[in-house]
Design a protein around this motif. Structure first.
Motif, mmCIF file in Angstrom:
data_model
loop_
_atom_site.group_PDB
_atom_site.id
_atom_site.type_symbol
_atom_site.label_atom_id
_atom_site.label_comp_id
_atom_site.label_asym_id
_atom_site.label_seq_id
_atom_site.Cartn_x
_atom_site.Cartn_y
_atom_site.Cartn_z
ATOM 1 N N PRO A 259 21.995 13.983 -13.868
ATOM 2 C CA PRO A 259 20.883 14.386 -13.288
ATOM 3 C C PRO A 259 20.097 15.573 -13.619
ATOM 4 N N CYS A 260 19.018 15.823 -13.387
ATOM 5 C CA CYS A 260 18.404 17.250 -13.507
ATOM 6 C C CYS A 260 19.471 18.410 -13.013
ATOM 7 N N ALA A 261 19.636 18.335 -11.923
ATOM 8 C CA ALA A 261 20.356 19.212 -11.093
ATOM 9 C C ALA A 261 21.782 18.710 -10.459
ATOM 10 N N PHE B 62 22.059 26.162 -13.122
ATOM 11 C CA PHE B 62 21.306 27.127 -12.779
ATOM 12 C C PHE B 62 19.828 26.375 -13.322
ATOM 13 N N LYS B 63 18.709 26.478 -12.328
ATOM 14 C CA LYS B 63 17.479 25.629 -12.739
ATOM 15 C C LYS B 63 16.291 26.579 -12.508
ATOM 16 N N PRO B 64 15.590 26.541 -13.916
ATOM 17 C CA PRO B 64 14.567 27.219 -13.946
ATOM 18 C C PRO B 64 13.264 26.522 -13.299
ATOM 19 N N VAL C 222 19.028 12.424 -21.331
ATOM 20 C CA VAL C 222 18.203 11.735 -20.260
ATOM 21 C C VAL C 222 18.515 11.992 -18.937
ATOM 22 N N GLU C 223 17.522 12.053 -18.044
ATOM 23 C CA GLU C 223 17.682 12.121 -16.370
ATOM 24 C C GLU C 223 18.158 10.913 -15.772
ATOM 25 N N VAL C 224 19.400 10.941 -15.271
ATOM 26 C CA VAL C 224 19.819 9.635 -14.376
ATOM 27 C C VAL C 224 20.273 10.142 -12.694
ATOM 28 N N SER D 296 15.458 17.489 -7.538
ATOM 29 C CA SER D 296 14.463 17.856 -8.583
ATOM 30 C C SER D 296 14.344 16.653 -9.641
ATOM 31 N N ASP D 297 13.053 16.483 -10.018
ATOM 32 C CA ASP D 297 12.858 15.537 -11.083
ATOM 33 C C ASP D 297 13.240 13.915 -10.661
ATOM 34 N N GLY D 298 13.100 13.560 -9.658
ATOM 35 C CA GLY D 298 13.347 12.150 -9.013
ATOM 36 C C GLY D 298 12.593 11.234 -9.927
ATOM 37 N N MET D 299 11.566 11.459 -9.898
ATOM 38 C CA MET D 299 10.260 10.670 -10.256
ATOM 39 C C MET D 299 10.795 10.167 -11.882
ATOM 40 N N GLN D 300 11.303 11.260 -12.633
ATOM 41 C CA GLN D 300 11.540 10.608 -13.815
ATOM 42 C C GLN D 300 13.126 10.331 -14.193
ATOM 43 N N SER D 301 13.780 10.255 -13.141
ATOM 44 C CA SER D 301 15.336 10.111 -13.475
ATOM 45 C C SER D 301 15.428 8.381 -13.269
ATOM 46 N N SER E 169 12.494 12.364 -20.648
ATOM 47 C CA SER E 169 12.541 12.257 -19.423
ATOM 48 C C SER E 169 11.589 13.386 -18.854
ATOM 49 N N HIS E 170 11.819 14.568 -19.506
ATOM 50 C CA HIS E 170 10.553 15.752 -19.316
ATOM 51 C C HIS E 170 9.430 15.536 -20.051
ATOM 52 N N ALA E 171 9.249 14.672 -21.124
ATOM 53 C CA ALA E 171 8.273 14.280 -21.750
ATOM 54 C C ALA E 171 7.242 13.363 -20.736
#
Ligand code: PEP
Ligand code: MN
Length: 331
Positions: A101-103, A130-132, A297-299, A308-313, A271-273
């Motif tokens: 996951p992202c976080a 720790f998430k920026p 890769v985010e899963v 965070s970042d659900g759309m790209q997971s 994923s972030h791209a």
């Protein structure tokens, strides 16, 4: 400048060359290669007077390094760097897949996703403690509690852990828990953090800033290496362009271009791209096809409720498909 030692040069001869370089007012960093050792001179502003060095025992020749970055350059080390972490090797030909996951949101969430990604063949679990975040009001990560969860994930699944250090204050604790320390895109030019990352004992995953040129990325890696940490993995994660259908634009040409300029391994974060899970599999295929050494890769097992970042997971099953696609590409 590079001082190339003869094949049979002894350790004492290498040490004497480093001392002579120090006497000249510079630093000498030994770069052991498969065939021979070279000593890279850093800290010089102009040409180095090499006549004394050339008379020393064990010295074969000196070669000027033309690029501003020295230690990361292929001019300094022709063979590609392979980074061994546990039983994985980054840069050895087999793409290394890091997923999660992202976080880190909870123990249950992290373990659920970790079991899936392990089943489908990932070797490294990613998850931010720790998430920026762009907004100070967004979820900032669980901090140390998140790191403890990541430790449980490693203990239970055997997956290695990559997680981000966002500043000086959390670098030490992240070093304690992580197998690979991520420096995020926003920190790519945080030079004091890069210097500290050069002093830790763990490999660094250095993400390209979203407005950074390849030279700037390589200079950032040079900061880390110049402090003594030679274990640097670069990561292309998309740059900001005028394209408005994706979160960023994945710069696939960065891969061959970095491979030409540097011996360091480079992986791709699709994923972030992409910013959207629909594009993650095709971008991953492209990344492996152009020679990336791995993927980040985010899963998420429940992306619509991700903090965070659900759309790209990717959904876990999609991650399974991705692994099959990569396997196919390699045959
Ligand atoms: C991440 O990997 O979750 C992340 C924040 O990435 P980046 O630094 O590339 O934005
Ligand atoms: Mn993310």
């Amino acid at each position: 400048m590079l001082v190339v030692m003869k094949n049979d040069a002894t350790k004492e001869q290498v040490r004497a060359v480093i001392q002579e370089i120090e006497r000249l007012g510079y630093r000498g960093i030994p770069m052991p290669g498969a065939q021979r050792t070279a000593v890279c001179i850093i800290g010089n502003k102009g040409p180095v007077e090499d006549s004394q060095l050339l008379t020393m025992d064990g010295v074969k020749e000196t070669i000027p390094v033309t690029k501003a970055y020295k230690l990361v350059s292929r001019e300094t080390q022709a063979e590609s760097t392979v980074i061994s972490i546990g039983d994985i090797k980054v840069g050895a030909g087999e793409p290394v897949i890091m997923a999660g996951p992202c976080a880190v949101e909870s123990e249950e969430q992290a373990l659920t996703i970790a079991r899936f990604v392990k089943e489908y063949g990932a070797k490294v679990f990613r998850g931010g403690a720790f998430k920026p975040r762009t907004s100070p009001y967004s979820f900032q990560g669980l901090g140390e509690k998140g790191l403890e969860i990541l430790e449980k994930v490693r203990n239970e699944t055997g997956l290695l852990i990559v997680t981000e250090a966002t500043d000086h204050a959390n670098l030490d604790i992240v070093e304690k828990y992580a197998d690979i320390i991520q420096i995020g895109a926003r920190n790519m030019q945080n030079y004091s953090l890069l210097r500290l990352a050069g002093q830790v004992s763990k490999p660094i995953l250095l993400k390209r800033g979203f407005a950074a040129t390849i030279d700037e990325l390589l200079m950032a890696a040079e900061y880390i290496m110049s402090e003594g940490n030679t274990q640097v993995i670069l990561c292309e994660r998309g740059i900001r362009t005028f394209s408005d259908t994706t979160r960023n634009t994945l710069d696939l040409s960065a891969i061959p271009s970095i491979k030409e300029a540097s011996h360091l391994p480079i992986i791709v974060d699709p994923s972030h791209a992409a910013g959207r899970r629909e594009y993650v599999i095709p971008l991953s295929r492209g990344a492996i096809a152009v020679g990336a050494d791995g993927l980040l890769v985010e899963v998420h097992h429940d992306p619509s409720h991700a903090l965070s970042d659900g759309m790209q997971s990717l959904y876990p099953q999609q991650f399974g498909e991705l692994m099959k696609e990569i396997e196919k590409l390699r045959h």
